[in-house]
Enzyme design. Structure first.
Site, PDB file in Angstrom:
ATOM      1  N   GLU A  69       0.852  -1.196   0.000  1.00 14.14           N
ATOM      2  CA  GLU A  69       0.000   0.000   0.000  1.00 14.14           C
ATOM      3  C   GLU A  69       0.884   1.241   0.000  1.00 14.14           C
ATOM      4  O   GLU A  69       1.805   1.344   0.822  1.00 14.14           O
ATOM      5  CB  GLU A  69      -0.925   0.001   1.223  1.00 14.14           C
ATOM      6  CG  GLU A  69      -1.680   1.289   1.456  1.00 14.14           C
ATOM      7  CD  GLU A  69      -2.528   1.731   0.283  1.00 14.14           C
ATOM      8  OE1 GLU A  69      -2.473   2.930  -0.051  1.00 14.14           O
ATOM      9  OE2 GLU A  69      -3.232   0.888  -0.302  1.00 14.14           O
ATOM     10  N   GLY A 116      -6.851   0.755   4.069  1.00 12.98           N
ATOM     11  CA  GLY A 116      -8.287   0.977   3.927  1.00 12.98           C
ATOM     12  C   GLY A 116      -8.648   1.698   2.650  1.00 12.98           C
ATOM     13  O   GLY A 116      -9.813   1.747   2.260  1.00 12.98           O
ATOM     14  N   GLY A 117      -7.636   2.292   1.982  1.00  7.29           N
ATOM     15  CA  GLY A 117      -7.863   2.901   0.684  1.00  7.29           C
ATOM     16  C   GLY A 117      -8.721   4.157   0.726  1.00  7.29           C
ATOM     17  O   GLY A 117      -8.996   4.741   1.771  1.00  7.29           O
ATOM     18  N   ILE A 118      -9.167   4.572  -0.449  1.00  8.05           N
ATOM     19  CA  ILE A 118      -9.973   5.783  -0.592  1.00  8.05           C
ATOM     20  C   ILE A 118     -11.290   5.648   0.159  1.00  8.05           C
ATOM     21  O   ILE A 118     -11.718   6.561   0.862  1.00  8.05           O
ATOM     22  CB  ILE A 118     -10.244   6.070  -2.084  1.00  8.05           C
ATOM     23  CG1 ILE A 118      -8.951   6.508  -2.781  1.00  8.05           C
ATOM     24  CG2 ILE A 118     -11.311   7.150  -2.236  1.00  8.05           C
ATOM     25  CD1 ILE A 118      -8.370   7.808  -2.270  1.00  8.05           C
ATOM     26  N   ILE A 164     -21.583  10.761  -5.674  1.00  8.59           N
ATOM     27  CA  ILE A 164     -20.651  11.649  -4.983  1.00  8.59           C
ATOM     28  C   ILE A 164     -21.154  13.089  -5.023  1.00  8.59           C
ATOM     29  O   ILE A 164     -21.196  13.787  -4.004  1.00  8.59           O
ATOM     30  CB  ILE A 164     -19.244  11.546  -5.600  1.00  8.59           C
ATOM     31  CG1 ILE A 164     -18.655  10.155  -5.349  1.00  8.59           C
ATOM     32  CG2 ILE A 164     -18.317  12.616  -5.028  1.00  8.59           C
ATOM     33  CD1 ILE A 164     -17.337   9.902  -6.062  1.00  8.59           C
ATOM     34  N   HIS A 175     -44.149  -5.933  11.932  1.00 12.75           N
ATOM     35  CA  HIS A 175     -44.889  -4.681  12.047  1.00 12.75           C
ATOM     36  C   HIS A 175     -44.662  -4.081  13.427  1.00 12.75           C
ATOM     37  O   HIS A 175     -44.635  -4.811  14.416  1.00 12.75           O
ATOM     38  CB  HIS A 175     -46.393  -4.955  11.861  1.00 12.75           C
ATOM     39  CG  HIS A 175     -47.254  -3.743  12.110  1.00 12.75           C
ATOM     40  ND1 HIS A 175     -47.423  -2.755  11.164  1.00 12.75           N
ATOM     41  CD2 HIS A 175     -47.981  -3.372  13.197  1.00 12.75           C
ATOM     42  CE1 HIS A 175     -48.229  -1.826  11.658  1.00 12.75           C
ATOM     43  NE2 HIS A 175     -48.581  -2.178  12.893  1.00 12.75           N
TER      44      HIS A 175
END
Length: 464
Positions: free
Chosen positions: A35, A40-42, A184, A443
């Site tokens: 990485e 965790g990335g973008i 976005i 319900h």
């Protein structure tokens, strides 16, 4: 230079990459993940998670202004944008640390650095103290994507923002222009509009949220307009003149161009796959419109090389990337996993009202040659929705008239991003209208509208 050998190397630790690495390790593979920036990335750091934290703040802010409707009182309602953003960043940071913990727990080797592929089965990683060479018969590309920027509309972090700038704004916009009405764009438009920005959305297509069912998009558009948004469809920004503290946007619509001034512009016109600098072309990987071309099992055509998630194209969704990561890891480990079906992946937009969908839209079902039955049920007919003070919304279901197969489901309204999974499971299990009609829904819940929508498709609706 050090060298190491693995069974599987994953490049990118976003929701596709780190999940692929963990699943591979669970299956007994020796796995490394490389990485270059954020675990965790973008999605985790600059997308899905922090935007939801921001939107939660704006949702509470909106509800506080409705306190009197619930027999409550609230005075002096305001917000501290810096504190709102700080909470969002804290949430992202907490989860970022969680990803690192999960990788360590599963004995995945993690390497922070920039990866290139000098040859098949080889990864060269530029790290802080030199280089490392990694070898593996199986390499998974999970490098994700970045914001697309149009000529003349390039972000500068001051007047023109991408999603990253919008997540850590230098100021609260006064007059905001959002270019693009996909998920976005609409989420940021909803956030800033709720906090008081005078918000204009420009969309080049003839309707906002163009990937959604047209009826659902039209319903949402009415809600946005009622909230004060200015929606311009069939329009585009042909020129942007940047000044000091403001920009003049030349907006073309119906053959006429108007010039309007905004203090902030958010560009949300799509994404580009992160394919550059990896050496993919030299390996023979085919790239089409900035995305790696793969087959249904995420194979690139180069032996042992796979591409998953946003890098591999639409739908650009974190949960799609994660599922592809699991699928590829199982394939590498010798399993026979099922291919991911894009039509059974739900899309969710966390604006107010929320929007969620899975499967074919009504227009797509007709275009595919289906004879269809369509059911609808409004939120105003549901007791729980009325009790929540959220009577604006709709659930829509589409069935094949001959087989009863659930072709698609589309929702707009409160908490529909949580409800949609019921229909996702239904599609995955190839359920029919009869089975859905025989299912007992609790319900009082919002989920009862899902049942009523199915009933309505077959002229059996009870409560409307």
């Amino acid at each position: 230079m050090t060298e190491q050998t693995f069974d599987m190397i994953v490049i990118g630790a976003g929701p596709g990459g780190y999940v692929a690495a963990i699943r591979g390790a669970q299956l007994g593979l020796k796995v490394a993940v490389v990485e270059r920036e954020h675990m965790g990335g973008i999605c985790l750091n600059w997308g899905c998670i922090p935007t939801k934290a921001l939107l939660r703040s704006s949702e509470i802010f909106h509800t506080l202004h409705r306190a009197s409707e619930f027999g409550l009182s609230a005075e002096g309602i305001g917000f501290d944008l810096e504190a709102v953003v700080a909470r969002s960043r804290k949430v992202a940071q907490q989860l970022n640390g969680g990803v690192g913990h999960l990788l360590k727990k599963n004995k995945v080797t993690t390497i922070m650095g920039e990866a290139t592929l000098p040859a098949a089965g080889q990864v060269l990683v530029a790290i802080a103290k030199g280089e490392q060479t990694l070898h593996a018969p199986n390499i998974v590309l999970a490098t994700g994507a970045r914001a697309r920027e149009l000529p003349g509309l390039e972000a500068d972090g001051d007047l023109v923002w991408t999603y990253k700038h919008a997540l850590m704004p230098p100021r609260m916009p006064g007059k905001l222009l959002v270019i693009g009405s996909g998920a976005i764009g609409i989420e940021f438009a909803s956030f800033y509009n709720t906090l008081g920005a005078q918000t204009t959305v420009v969309e080049v297509m003839d309707r906002i949220l163009p990937v959604e069912d047209a009826e659902i998009g039209a319903f949402a558009a009415k809600q946005f307009v009622a909230q004060g948004m200015d929606l311009r469809t069939g329009a585009k920004v042909v020129k942007l003149e940047r000044g000091t503290g403001s920009a003049k946007a030349h907006i073309e619509q119906n053959g006429t161009t108007t010039v309007e001034e905004f203090d902030t512009v958010i560009s949300a016109v799509g994404i580009l796959g992160n394919t550059e600098g990896l050496g993919l072309e030299a390996l023979g990987v085919r790239i089409d419109r900035a995305h790696v071309v793969t087959d249904a099992m995420c194979r690139t055509g180069v032996q042992g090389l796979y591409a998953i998630g946003d890098l591999a194209g639409a739908p650009w969704l974190a949960h799609k990337a994660s599922h592809e990561g699991v699928m590829v890891a199982e394939l590498i480990a010798g399993g026979q996993p099922h291919a991911v079906d894009p039509d059974s992946i739900a899309g969710c937009t966390y604006c107010h009202p929320q929007i969620a969908s899975v499967g074919l839209t009504e227009a797509e079902a007709i275009a595919a040659g289906h004879n269809i039955r369509v059911g609808r049920f409004p939120f105003v007919g549901n007791g729980k929705a009325i009790a929540l003070g959220e009577p604006e919304g709709m659930v829509k279901t589409i069935f094949d008239a001959q087989t009863g197969a659930l072709l698609g489901a589309h929702m707009v309204g409160a908490e529909v991003t949580e409800l949609i999974q019921g229909y996702v499971i239904g599609r995955q299990m190839e359920t029919t209208e009869e089975e859905l009609m025989q299912t007992v829904f609790p319900h009082p819940t919002l989920s009862e509208m899902m049942h009523e929508s199915v009933l309505d498709a077959y002229d059996r609706v009870i409560h409307f």
